[in-house]
Motif scaffolding. Structure first.
Motif, mmCIF file in Angstrom:
data_model
loop_
_atom_site.group_PDB
_atom_site.id
_atom_site.type_symbol
_atom_site.label_atom_id
_atom_site.label_comp_id
_atom_site.label_asym_id
_atom_site.label_seq_id
_atom_site.Cartn_x
_atom_site.Cartn_y
_atom_site.Cartn_z
ATOM 1 N N GLY A 194 0.822 -1.207 0.000
ATOM 2 C CA GLY A 194 0.000 0.000 0.000
ATOM 3 C C GLY A 194 0.850 1.247 0.000
ATOM 4 O O GLY A 194 2.070 1.198 0.240
ATOM 5 N N TYR A 195 0.197 2.381 -0.264
ATOM 6 C CA TYR A 195 0.889 3.675 -0.243
ATOM 7 C C TYR A 195 0.402 4.531 0.925
ATOM 8 O O TYR A 195 1.184 5.136 1.639
ATOM 9 N N LYS A 196 -0.923 4.567 1.108
ATOM 10 C CA LYS A 196 -1.475 5.312 2.243
ATOM 11 C C LYS A 196 -2.855 4.757 2.584
ATOM 12 O O LYS A 196 -3.419 3.948 1.849
ATOM 13 N N THR A 197 -3.373 5.187 3.704
ATOM 14 C CA THR A 197 -4.681 4.794 4.266
ATOM 15 C C THR A 197 -4.756 3.290 4.478
ATOM 16 O O THR A 197 -3.934 2.719 5.155
ATOM 17 N N LYS A 198 -5.754 2.640 3.889
ATOM 18 C CA LYS A 198 -5.976 1.229 4.172
ATOM 19 C C LYS A 198 -6.104 0.440 2.874
ATOM 20 O O LYS A 198 -6.745 0.874 1.926
ATOM 21 N N VAL A 199 -5.479 -0.721 2.882
ATOM 22 C CA VAL A 199 -5.592 -1.641 1.760
ATOM 23 C C VAL A 199 -6.005 -2.999 2.314
ATOM 24 O O VAL A 199 -5.511 -3.406 3.366
ATOM 25 N N THR A 200 -6.880 -3.674 1.627
ATOM 26 C CA THR A 200 -7.320 -5.003 2.065
ATOM 27 C C THR A 200 -7.318 -5.953 0.889
ATOM 28 O O THR A 200 -7.735 -5.593 -0.214
ATOM 29 N N ASN A 201 -6.843 -7.167 1.129
ATOM 30 C CA ASN A 201 -6.977 -8.223 0.129
ATOM 31 C C ASN A 201 -7.543 -9.461 0.807
ATOM 32 O O ASN A 201 -8.018 -9.393 1.944
ATOM 33 N N GLU A 202 -7.468 -10.590 0.148
ATOM 34 C CA GLU A 202 -8.131 -11.784 0.671
ATOM 35 C C GLU A 202 -7.438 -12.372 1.885
ATOM 36 O O GLU A 202 -8.004 -13.216 2.576
ATOM 37 N N VAL A 203 -6.212 -11.939 2.186
ATOM 38 C CA VAL A 203 -5.498 -12.547 3.311
ATOM 39 C C VAL A 203 -5.159 -11.564 4.420
ATOM 40 O O VAL A 203 -4.896 -11.980 5.553
ATOM 41 N N ALA A 204 -5.128 -10.267 4.133
ATOM 42 C CA ALA A 204 -4.654 -9.312 5.146
ATOM 43 C C ALA A 204 -5.173 -7.913 4.849
ATOM 44 O O ALA A 204 -5.706 -7.632 3.779
ATOM 45 N N SER A 205 -4.971 -7.047 5.846
ATOM 46 C CA SER A 205 -5.207 -5.619 5.671
ATOM 47 C C SER A 205 -3.935 -4.874 6.052
ATOM 48 O O SER A 205 -3.145 -5.357 6.873
#
Lengths: 112, 116
Positions: free
Chosen positions: A50-61
């Motif tokens: 990620g670059y900023k704020t929040k990123v989510t995928n199928e295994v983690a945030s």
């Protein structure tokens, strides 16, 4: 070279949420934050970026505050198979150039 | 799809010798990265090659060098080996989109170099 720091080890239990934080005070302005997982006798494996704020995928945030001087990897409902070493990877400025720097790794142990 | 391959799996050398490690990236990947993982020191960035050129280098002495061939495979050379060069050397590849070194990297299993 500026250090990228993580806790050396963490313990948790199956079904719990685990949060691992990486501090990277000297992160380069336009660079991404990436997390990798490594099992014994294997090369690291990409988890999330990620670059900023929040990123989510199928295994983690991945949570990144506005100043980007730290990041937190969140693993929901861990299982025994999540026992591994987790590394953050960032770019930092060193000698006028950007260098890839891994944190020292967090050894996560999941207990039954 | 074949992953990143490295050879040899293990390499034993004596102090002062030269070591050559090889890496074949995933088909279609143009970027190759080299890392050293020594016991107690974690993963240290060595070199990044993209489209045949060295794009970035970590804080290692000049006796660590390498190259990338036209087929995007890569070679890491370590001259004048020292005992502290004993480590696992990992190679990774990425698509190399736009020459960005922050693309997702796919790692090989590594070459274990032991210097006696």
């Amino acid at each position: 070279l500026a250090k990228t720091t993580q806790p050396i080890s963490m313990d948790s239990y199956e079904g719990q949420e685990v949060n691992i934080t990486c501090s990277h005070n000297n992160i380069a302005t336009n660079d991404y934050i990436t997390w990798y997982q490594q099992f014994p006798s294997q090369g690291p494996r990409f988890i999330i970026q990620g670059y900023k704020t929040k990123v989510t995928n199928e295994v983690a945030s991945l949570f990144i505050p506005a100043d980007r001087k730290s990041s937190t990897l969140s693993l929901p409902r861990v299982s025994l198979s999540d026992t591994a070493v987790y590394y953050c990877l960032v770019g930092v400025l060193s000698g006028g150039a950007q260098k890839l720097v891994f944190g020292q790794g967090t050894r996560l142990t999941i207990n039954p | 799809e074949a992953g990143v391959t490295q050879s040899p799996t293990h390499l034993i050398k004596t102090r002062g010798q030269q070591a050559t490690l090889r890496c074949s990236p995933i088909s279609g990947h143009t970027s190759v990265y080299w890392y050293q993982q020594a016991l107690g020191l974690g993963l240290q960035f060595l070199l990044w090659y993209d489209e045949g050129e060295e794009r970035n280098r970590g804080n290692f002495p000049p006796r660590f060098s390498g190259r990338q061939f036209p087929n995007y495979s890569s070679e890491l050379n370590v001259n004048a080996l020292e005992l502290e060069d004993s480590a696992l050397y990992l190679c990774a590849s990425s698509p190399g989109t736009s020459g960005d070194m922050y693309n997702e990297q796919f790692f090989g299993p590594g070459t274990r170099l032991t210097v006696l």
